[in-house]
Enzyme design. Structure first.
Site, PDB file in Angstrom:
ATOM      1  N   THR A   1      -2.333  -1.909   7.641  1.00 11.31           N
ATOM      2  CA  THR A   1      -2.638  -1.529   6.264  1.00 11.31           C
ATOM      3  C   THR A   1      -1.834  -2.391   5.289  1.00 11.31           C
ATOM      4  O   THR A   1      -0.729  -2.850   5.595  1.00 11.31           O
ATOM      5  CB  THR A   1      -2.327  -0.048   6.001  1.00 11.31           C
ATOM      6  N   GLY A   2      -2.427  -2.653   4.130  1.00 14.39           N
ATOM      7  CA  GLY A   2      -1.753  -3.469   3.125  1.00 14.39           C
ATOM      8  C   GLY A   2      -1.395  -4.843   3.642  1.00 14.39           C
ATOM      9  O   GLY A   2      -0.264  -5.308   3.494  1.00 14.39           O
ATOM     10  N   SER A   3      -2.376  -5.524   4.257  1.00 13.02           N
ATOM     11  CA  SER A   3      -2.068  -6.767   4.979  1.00 13.02           C
ATOM     12  C   SER A   3      -2.617  -8.026   4.314  1.00 13.02           C
ATOM     13  O   SER A   3      -2.833  -9.039   4.974  1.00 13.02           O
ATOM     14  CB  SER A   3      -2.573  -6.677   6.419  1.00 13.02           C
TER      15      SER A   3
ATOM     16  N   GLY B   1       2.854  -7.431   5.469  1.00 17.57           N
ATOM     17  CA  GLY B   1       1.608  -7.067   6.136  1.00 17.57           C
ATOM     18  C   GLY B   1       0.828  -8.274   6.615  1.00 17.57           C
ATOM     19  O   GLY B   1       0.293  -8.288   7.726  1.00 17.57           O
TER      20      GLY B   1
ATOM     21  N   SER C   1      12.327   1.135   5.881  1.00 13.27           N
ATOM     22  CA  SER C   1      13.192   0.257   5.099  1.00 13.27           C
ATOM     23  C   SER C   1      14.635   0.683   5.258  1.00 13.27           C
ATOM     24  O   SER C   1      14.925   1.849   5.565  1.00 13.27           O
ATOM     25  CB  SER C   1      12.782   0.337   3.621  1.00 13.27           C
TER      26      SER C   1
ATOM     27  N   TYR D   1      11.614   5.723  -3.926  1.00 14.11           N
ATOM     28  CA  TYR D   1      11.207   4.840  -2.821  1.00 14.11           C
ATOM     29  C   TYR D   1      11.979   5.195  -1.550  1.00 14.11           C
ATOM     30  O   TYR D   1      11.387   5.346  -0.472  1.00 14.11           O
ATOM     31  CB  TYR D   1      11.467   3.385  -3.206  1.00 14.11           C
TER      32      TYR D   1
END
Length: 264
Positions: free
Chosen positions: A13-15, A20, A141, A154
């Site tokens: 996803t988000g690549s 990504g 993260s 975040y």
């Protein structure tokens, strides 16, 4: 170590850019059929075309879908059919005064960074466990463990991913499916360049700006530089492989030694 993912299908996803895109490139380079995902069809097609310039024989499936919605998640799954490797990479980030973050913004960070990953896992995990093989990963993260004062919303979302990953690993126990989180440290992407220049003098050249940023804002990094996206991708490709069959329920660090502990 030779990693062979031929015959496997991956959804990242988000690549279309950044980490990504590097993950998609790494998986495709190992032989996997890879779904390139983003919301904008033109950007998805462009990203796939750029990847094919690097890997002409890559088996790529453009997947234009907003996976933060139920409809988009189902569209992504339907576009690929059987998915063996799910990499939940999609995420948003930004700085904010903690006392000024509105309720809607807290919800947005949770829905994009956490709930989208949960939804896709819920859709794909039963098929993986039924077939007796699968890999689910969440790109977390260092902010999940070392919460930045300027990015509490975040950090909260990335901490939640560690819990989600461990929980789904227990759900998949004994099935041949592994579930892990990857703790990425400060990484060099276009978005991070913008973030760096929010905190240091914009007149500085990039190399100097990066050094100043790491010295002032990430001094505990043992690498003392930003991580390149490909370095994150190497861990993801390994965790997607047969060689990582005994690694599950983990939070594996590619953080340049940023988190000052032996365990997360």
């Amino acid at each position: 170590m030779r990693i062979d993912l031929k015959g496997r299908t991956a959804l990242v996803t988000g690549s279309t850019q950044g980490i990504g895109a590097a993950i998609a490139t790494g998986l495709a380079g190992a032989g996997a059929r890879v779904g390139i995902n983003g919301r904008d069809s033109a950007r998805v097609e462009d990203s796939a075309a750029r990847l094919r310039e690097v890997l002409p024989d890559a088996d790529l499936v453009p997947v234009a879908a907003d996976v933060t919605t139920e409809e988009g998640a189902r569209r992504a799954v339907d576009a690929l059919g059987q998915v063996d490797i799910l990499v939940n990479n999609l995420g948003i980030f930004g700085t904010a005064d903690p006392l000024e973050i509105a309720d809607d913004e807290w919800r947005r960070y949770f829905e994009v960074n956490v709930l989208a990953a949960i939804r896709l896992t819920r859709l794909l995990l039963p098929g993986m466990t039924g077939r007796g093989w699968g890999r689910v990963q969440y790109i977390a993260s260092d902010s999940a463990v070392v919460i930045p004062a300027e990015m509490i919303h975040y950090g909260m979302s990335k901490t939640a991913l560690l819990a989600v990953s461990r929980g789904f690993a227990k759900q998949a126990a004994g099935t041949g499916v592994t579930v892990n989180a990857v703790i990425a440290g400060p990484t060099h992407t276009a978005g991070v360049e913008d973030f760096v220049y929010e905190l240091v003098d914009r007149d500085l050249a990039w190399e100097e700006a990066q050094r100043v940023f790491m010295r002032r804002h990430r001094p505990q990094s043992l690498l003392q530089r930003l991580i390149e996206p490909e370095e994150i991708a190497h861990m993801v490709v390994y965790l997607s492989s047969e060689q990582a069959s005994a690694t599950t329920g983990g939070a594996l660090r590619v953080d340049g030694g940023y988190v000052d502990s032996i365990l997360p």
